[in-house]
Design an enzyme around this catalytic site. Structure first.
Site, PDB file in Angstrom:
ATOM      1  N   ASP A 189       8.029   9.888  -0.483  1.00 21.99           N
ATOM      2  CA  ASP A 189       7.899  10.501   0.400  1.00 21.99           C
ATOM      3  C   ASP A 189       7.252   9.569   1.531  1.00 21.99           C
ATOM      4  OD1 ASP A 189       7.052  12.736   2.124  1.00 21.99           O
ATOM      5  OD2 ASP A 189       4.529  11.958   1.620  1.00 21.99           O
ATOM      6  N   HIS A 233       9.276   5.869   5.460  1.00 20.90           N
ATOM      7  CA  HIS A 233       8.969   4.566   6.203  1.00 20.90           C
ATOM      8  C   HIS A 233       8.388   3.140   6.008  1.00 20.90           C
ATOM      9  CE1 HIS A 233       8.384   9.114   7.448  1.00 20.90           C
ATOM     10  NE2 HIS A 233       7.226   8.855   7.043  1.00 20.90           N
TER      11      HIS A 233
END
Length: 472
Positions: free
Chosen positions: A235, A240
Site C-alpha cells: 500500500d 509512494h
C-alpha cells in the site's frame, strides 16, 4: 500555465471514497481557480443507481466537507451543470450506456475534444474497464488515469501492463501517485539542482543515511477487504515511498521534461538491491484482528519498515530507511537526510553523540516545508553547544495556498504532462525488488496502538534512530 483543451471526463467509481474525498473536490477547486478547460463534462459512473441530481448533491456534499474553502454559489452553479451520471457495470461486452453518455457529452462540446478516464475502482476492475474502453473505440483521443496499486505482485503487474498496453500506448497511460504531486516532493528537485550549497554534499561522502517516514494515526477505517489483501508494504512502500526515494536519490536529469525525469527514476530503481528478509520488519497493531472484516488469525502487516541499499557511485554504503504504519503515535510525512560526523571532532567533550543534530528534513504533510538542523554555540564565556534550526514553510514564505496534490496531477493529466506520473519499467523493477518478501513475508510483530511501532523497527535502524519530534 497551459489551458487544457475541452474534455469529456469519466470517473469510474464516482460514488466511492476516493471520488468523495479527493477527485470531486479537486475538480471543483480547479474550476474555482480557472484551471479547468473552457468547456467540459464530468460523467460519474458506478453500479449504484443515482440520478444526475443525486450525483450533483453527492458532489456538493463532498465539496462542502473536503474543500479547503467554503463552496461559492456562483462557482458551484457553473460546476454542477457539467456533472452527469450513468449507472452501469462496465464490461467489454456491455458498455453501451457509458458509450452513449460520452457521445452525448461530445455532441455538446464538439467531436475534437479530449477524453480523460479516471479508474477510481478496486484494482480487480482495472482490466475489464480498460478492455471495454478499447472494445468500444473510446480509447481515441483518450488518456487513462490509473490509481495504485498497479498490480499486487510482479506477475499481476505484468498481466495488467500487457492488458492496458493492448488498448493504449504508454503516452496515454497516467499511473498516479499523489505523493509526487506534493509541492515539497517536487521541491526536492529544486532544492538539490538549483542550489550549490546542497548538491555537492548530496552523496555518500557526506550523508550518513536517509529516512523516509510516513507514520499514520488512522487505522484501516472500513477498508478491511482492501487492506487484508494489500498490507502496508504494497500500500505504501512499493508505491509512494519508493517513488519519493527516486526523487531523493536520482542523478541530475538533462531537463525536467517527462522522459529525462522518468529515465533517472528508472535508473535509481535498477540500482536498488533486491530486499532480503533481514532488511524488512512487519508489524501489526494490537486490535487489528478485531476490526470488522479482518481474519481472526490475520498475518497482514499494518506496519512496514525496510532498509534499502542503492548500489551506485553516489549512494553505495548509505542505507535508506523507509517506514510506514497505521495507528502510530503521530501522523507525519517526512524525508530526512542525516549528515556524517566531521572527521575531527574537536567538540567531542561538549558534544557527546551529536551526529543526529545535523540533518536536512523535508516535511511533506500538512505543514509542507524544509528544516535544516545544526549545532551552535550557546551565548556565554564557555563553549557549550545546543541544537539550532532554520525553517522554511511555503505559506509563510510565499503567502499563498499550496495547490493540493490531486489538483496538480489532475491538471497535468488534462494538459498531457506525464512528468509526475510513473512509468511501466520503473514499476516493474519495484515489484522485482520486493518479490522475495511478498513470497516469503516475515512474521508480524505486534505493537501497541499510539506507539512508534514494534521494537524490531528500532533494531532495524540501530545504532541510528528514527527522527521523532521529541528526539531530534
Amino acid at each position: 500555465m497551459l489551458t487544457p483543451p475541452d474534455h469529456v471526463i469519466v470517473i469510474f467509481g464516482a460514488n466511492g471514497d476516493l471520488a468523495r474525498r479527493k477527485l470531486l473536490p479537486a475538480f471543483y477547486h480547479l474550476e474555482e481557480e480557472g484551471l479547468m478547460p473552457k468547456d467540459y463534462r464530468i460523467i460519474g459512473n458506478s453500479r449504484s443507481e443515482l440520478s444526475d441530481e443525486e450525483f450533483r448533491n453527492f458532489a456538493l456534499e463532498s465539496a462542502g466537507e473536503f474543500c479547503r474553502r467554503p463552496v461559492r454559489d456562483e462557482v458551484w452553479a457553473r460546476f454542477s451543470q457539467r456533472l452527469t451520471y450513468v449507472a452501469h457495470d462496465l464490461s467489454p461486452d456491455d458498455a453501451q450506456p457509458v458509450v452513449d453518455a460520452v457521445q452525448n457529452a461530445e455532441a455538446a462540446l464538439g467531436s475534437d475534444c479530449r477524453r480523460l478516464y479516471y479508474l477510481s475502482v478496486p484494482p480487480a476492475a482495472f482490466s475489464a474497464i480498460t478492455q471495454a474502453v478499447g472494445a468500444t473505440g473510446l480509447s481515441t483521443r483518450a488518456r487513462l488515469v490509473i490509481e495504485k496499486p498497479f498490480g499486487w505482485d510482479l506477475q499481476s503487474f505484468l498481466e495488467l501492463r500487457d492488458t492496458v498496453s493492448e488498448v493504449l500506448d504508454e503516452s496515454q497511460i497516467y499511473r498516479i501517485d499523489h505523493f509526487l504531486g506534493k509541492e515539497t516532493v517536487q521541491n526536492i528537485l529544486a532544492l538539490r539542482f538549483a542550489n550549490g550549497i546542497f548538491e555537492p554534499v548530496w552523496n555518500r561522502h557526506h550523508i550518513d543515511h536517509v529516512q523516509i517516514d510516513v507514520p499514520e494515526t488512522l487505522g484501516i477505517g472500513g477498508r478491511a477487504s482492501f487492506y487484508e489483501a494489500t498490507g502496508a508494504l504494497r500500500d505504501m512502500i512499493v508505491t509512494h515511498l519508493f517513488q519519493v526515494l527516486a526523487f531523493v536519490a536520482m542523478e541530475p536529469p538533462t531537463s525536467l521534461a517527462p522522459n529525462p525525469l522518468m529515465d533517472e527514476s528508472a535508473k535509481v530503481f535498477e540500482s536498488m538491491v533486491v530486499l532480503r528478509p533481514e532488511d524488512v520488519v512487519h508489524g501489526q497493531y494490537r486490535g487489528y484482528r478485531d476490526e470488522a472484516g479482518v481474519a481472526a488469525d490475520s498475518g497482514t502487516e499494518t506496519y512496514a519498515a525496510v532498509r534499502v541499499c542503492i548500489d551506485n557511485w553516489r549512494w553505495a554504503g548509505v542505507p535508506f530507511f523507509l517506514r510506514t504504519g497505521k495507528r502510530m503515535a503521530e501522523s507525519r510525512q517526512s524525508v530526512t537526510l542525516v549528515f556524517k560526523e566531521p572527521p575531527r571532532r574537536m567538540f567531542k567533550e561538549v558534544l557527546g553523540d551529536g551526529m543526529e543534530q545535523n540533518y536536512l528534513s523535508l516535511e511533506l504533510g500538512e505543514n509542507e516545508g524544509i528544516v535544516v538542523a545544526f549545532l551552535a554555540k550557546l551565548p556565554g564565556t564557555s563553549i557549550e553547544l545546543a541544537p539550532a534550526r532554520m525553517s522554511f514553510d511555503y505559506e509563510g514564505s510565499f503567502g499563498s495556498e499550496l495547490i493540493e496534490a490531486y489538483e496538480r496531477l489532475l491538471l497535468d493529466a488534462l494538459i498531457g504532462d506525464r512528468t509526475l506520473f510513473t512509468r511501466a519499467d520503473g514499476l516493474e523493477r519495484t515489484w522485482e525488488i520486493v518479490e522475495p518478501i511478498l513470497k516469503h513475508p516475515p512474521d508480524v510483530e505486534l505493537y501497541e496502538q499510539e506507539s512508534w511501532g514494534p521494537e524490531a523497527g528500532q533494531r532495524l535502524i540501530a545504532p541510528r534512530r528514527w527522527r521523532l519530534p521529541e528526539t531530534f
